[in-house]
Design a protein around this motif. Structure first.
Motif, short mmCIF file in Angstrom:
data_model
loop_
_atom_site.label_atom_id
_atom_site.label_comp_id
_atom_site.label_asym_id
_atom_site.label_seq_id
_atom_site.Cartn_x
_atom_site.Cartn_y
_atom_site.Cartn_z
N LEU A 1 0.82 -1.20 0.00
CA LEU A 1 0.00 0.00 0.00
C LEU A 1 0.86 1.25 0.00
O LEU A 1 2.00 1.24 0.44
CB LEU A 1 -0.89 0.03 1.25
CG LEU A 1 -1.88 -1.10 1.46
CD1 LEU A 1 -2.27 -1.19 2.92
CD2 LEU A 1 -3.11 -0.89 0.59
N ASP A 2 0.27 2.32 -0.49
CA ASP A 2 0.83 3.66 -0.31
C ASP A 2 -0.01 4.39 0.74
O ASP A 2 -1.21 4.15 0.87
CB ASP A 2 0.77 4.45 -1.62
CG ASP A 2 1.78 3.95 -2.64
OD1 ASP A 2 2.96 3.86 -2.30
OD2 ASP A 2 1.36 3.65 -3.78
N SER A 3 0.62 5.27 1.47
CA SER A 3 -0.09 6.17 2.37
C SER A 3 -0.99 5.42 3.35
O SER A 3 -2.18 5.70 3.47
CB SER A 3 -0.92 7.17 1.56
OG SER A 3 -1.42 8.20 2.38
N ALA A 4 -0.43 4.45 4.05
CA ALA A 4 -1.16 3.70 5.08
C ALA A 4 -0.40 3.80 6.39
O ALA A 4 0.83 3.90 6.40
CB ALA A 4 -1.33 2.25 4.67
N ARG A 5 -1.13 3.75 7.50
CA ARG A 5 -0.50 3.89 8.81
C ARG A 5 -0.96 2.78 9.75
O ARG A 5 -2.02 2.19 9.58
CB ARG A 5 -0.86 5.25 9.43
CG ARG A 5 -0.43 6.44 8.60
CD ARG A 5 -0.64 7.76 9.31
NE ARG A 5 0.24 7.90 10.48
CZ ARG A 5 0.62 9.07 10.98
NH1 ARG A 5 0.20 10.19 10.43
NH2 ARG A 5 1.40 9.12 12.04
N GLU A 6 -0.13 2.51 10.76
CA GLU A 6 -0.48 1.62 11.87
C GLU A 6 -0.96 0.24 11.42
O GLU A 6 -2.07 -0.20 11.75
CB GLU A 6 -1.56 2.28 12.74
CG GLU A 6 -1.21 3.67 13.25
CD GLU A 6 -0.33 3.64 14.50
OE1 GLU A 6 -0.21 2.57 15.12
OE2 GLU A 6 0.23 4.70 14.84
N PRO A 7 -0.18 -0.52 10.65
CA PRO A 7 -0.62 -1.85 10.21
C PRO A 7 -0.74 -2.83 11.37
O PRO A 7 0.02 -2.76 12.34
CB PRO A 7 0.48 -2.27 9.23
CG PRO A 7 1.70 -1.54 9.71
CD PRO A 7 1.20 -0.22 10.21
N PHE A 8 -1.70 -3.76 11.26
CA PHE A 8 -1.87 -4.78 12.30
C PHE A 8 -2.44 -6.05 11.67
O PHE A 8 -3.31 -6.00 10.81
CB PHE A 8 -2.76 -4.27 13.44
CG PHE A 8 -4.15 -3.83 13.05
CD1 PHE A 8 -5.26 -4.61 13.35
CD2 PHE A 8 -4.35 -2.63 12.37
CE1 PHE A 8 -6.54 -4.20 13.00
CE2 PHE A 8 -5.63 -2.21 12.02
CZ PHE A 8 -6.73 -2.99 12.34
N TRP A 9 -1.92 -7.19 12.12
CA TRP A 9 -2.26 -8.49 11.53
C TRP A 9 -3.59 -9.02 12.07
O TRP A 9 -3.91 -8.86 13.25
CB TRP A 9 -1.19 -9.52 11.87
CG TRP A 9 0.09 -9.36 11.11
CD1 TRP A 9 1.20 -8.66 11.51
CD2 TRP A 9 0.42 -9.93 9.84
NE1 TRP A 9 2.18 -8.76 10.56
CE2 TRP A 9 1.74 -9.53 9.53
CE3 TRP A 9 -0.28 -10.74 8.94
CZ2 TRP A 9 2.38 -9.91 8.35
CZ3 TRP A 9 0.35 -11.12 7.76
CH2 TRP A 9 1.66 -10.71 7.47
N SER A 10 -4.33 -9.70 11.19
CA SER A 10 -5.48 -10.47 11.65
C SER A 10 -4.97 -11.73 12.34
O SER A 10 -3.85 -12.20 12.05
CB SER A 10 -6.38 -10.85 10.47
OG SER A 10 -5.71 -11.73 9.58
N PRO A 11 -5.73 -12.31 13.26
CA PRO A 11 -5.25 -13.49 13.99
C PRO A 11 -4.88 -14.66 13.10
O PRO A 11 -3.98 -15.43 13.43
CB PRO A 11 -6.43 -13.83 14.91
CG PRO A 11 -7.14 -12.54 15.12
CD PRO A 11 -7.02 -11.82 13.81
N ASP A 12 -5.57 -14.82 11.96
CA ASP A 12 -5.26 -15.95 11.08
C ASP A 12 -4.16 -15.65 10.08
O ASP A 12 -3.78 -16.50 9.27
CB ASP A 12 -6.52 -16.42 10.34
CG ASP A 12 -7.12 -15.34 9.44
OD1 ASP A 12 -6.50 -14.26 9.28
OD2 ASP A 12 -8.21 -15.58 8.88
N GLY A 13 -3.62 -14.43 10.10
CA GLY A 13 -2.50 -14.08 9.24
C GLY A 13 -2.85 -13.88 7.78
O GLY A 13 -1.95 -13.79 6.94
N THR A 14 -4.13 -13.78 7.45
CA THR A 14 -4.52 -13.63 6.04
C THR A 14 -4.77 -12.19 5.64
O THR A 14 -4.82 -11.88 4.44
CB THR A 14 -5.80 -14.43 5.75
OG1 THR A 14 -6.89 -13.90 6.52
CG2 THR A 14 -5.60 -15.90 6.09
N ARG A 15 -4.94 -11.29 6.62
CA ARG A 15 -5.24 -9.89 6.32
C ARG A 15 -4.38 -8.98 7.19
O ARG A 15 -3.94 -9.37 8.27
CB ARG A 15 -6.71 -9.56 6.59
CG ARG A 15 -7.71 -10.29 5.72
CD ARG A 15 -9.12 -9.78 6.01
NE ARG A 15 -9.51 -10.01 7.40
CZ ARG A 15 -10.48 -9.35 8.03
NH1 ARG A 15 -11.16 -8.41 7.40
NH2 ARG A 15 -10.78 -9.64 9.28
#
Length: 254
Positions: free
Chosen positions: A12-26
């Motif tokens: 992504l461009d211009s995105a902040r504060e990424p965080f994983w879903s528990p199943d690791g797919t998103r």
């Protein structure tokens, strides 16, 4: 990218504060409030998710009303997202739970910021103040989730403690520890601001680990061997820890 640094790809461009879903797919992320970047962590508006297999981006159902959040993370099971709000969503400064699949929002009523829910989903650790990390039970199964009394308080009256994160087995807590300051904008790629903000150089800061099984109050300035361990000691702006399991190994490293 892989935990060894290989197989990197831009999502992504211009995105902040990424965080994983528990199943690791998103991967969830927050949108910047304005096109021009600002280092302040709460300059965000809206939340979306990117599917790693397809690259498809979907908005959170309540994205238009998600405002001034930072430090989001999924709770185990994926039904709730914990985040800190600052001058947004009806909160001056505090912790919220957001339904990941709907408009539900719960104000947890605890002071401080940057919370993280344990792998068991039964406890929450957060920065209860500039000089305290707290741990307390949390009931995510209740009709209105709530936080109980603090069972552990990690205190340091001289250094700031922040950015707490649980180990994958829930047995340890790692966090940033260092003196208050306003950063060093002369460092490449950094900004002026409070040292606890992502993107601000924090001279003298290191990572500290304590057993999550401790009870009561732990004063880091008076504690003895076995109650905590400094993972780093060089003070080179070591902060914002994240635990991972190396491939084909069982040892855990922050």
């Amino acid at each position: 990218m892989g935990s060894d640094g290989r197989n990197r790809r831009k999502l992504l461009d211009s995105a902040r504060e990424p965080f994983w879903s528990p199943d690791g797919t998103r991967i969830g992320f927050l949108h910047p409030e304005f096109p021009k970047f600002n280092v302040m962590d709460y300059y965000t508006h809206g939340m979306s998710f990117v599917d790693l297999a397809s690259g498809r981006i979907t908005d959170h159902p309540n994205s238009a009303r998600i405002h001034h959040l930072y430090n989001p993370c999924f709770a185990p099971g994926g039904g709730w997202i914990l985040a800190t709000a600052h001058a947004g969503m009806g909160v001056d400064h505090g912790s919220l739970l957001l339904r990941s699949d709907g408009p539900g929002v719960v104000k947890l009523g605890i002071p401080g910021c940057r919370g993280w829910i344990s792998p068991s989903g039964r406890e929450i650790a957060w920065g209860a103040g500039d000089y305290e990390i707290a741990v307390a039970p949390i009931d995510l199964a209740a009709s209105v989730p709530s936080v109980g009394e603090r069972r552990l308080r990690i205190l340091d009256h001289e250094n700031r403690v922040i950015h707490v994160d649980w180990s994958p087995d829930g047995g340890f807590l790692c966090f940033s520890r260092g003196p208050a300051g306003r950063g060093d904008a002369a460092k490449p790629g950094t900004f002026a601001g409070a040292c606890g903000i992502v993107g601000v150089y924090a001279a003298g800061w290191n990572l500290c680990v304590v057993p999550a099984t401790l009870q009561g109050s732990v004063d880091l300035l008076a504690s003895g061997e076995g109650e905590f361990m400094m993972v780093t000691t060089n003070g080179f702006s070591n902060k914002e820890p994240a635990w991972f399991l190396p491939p084909k190994k069982t040892d855990m490293h922050p």
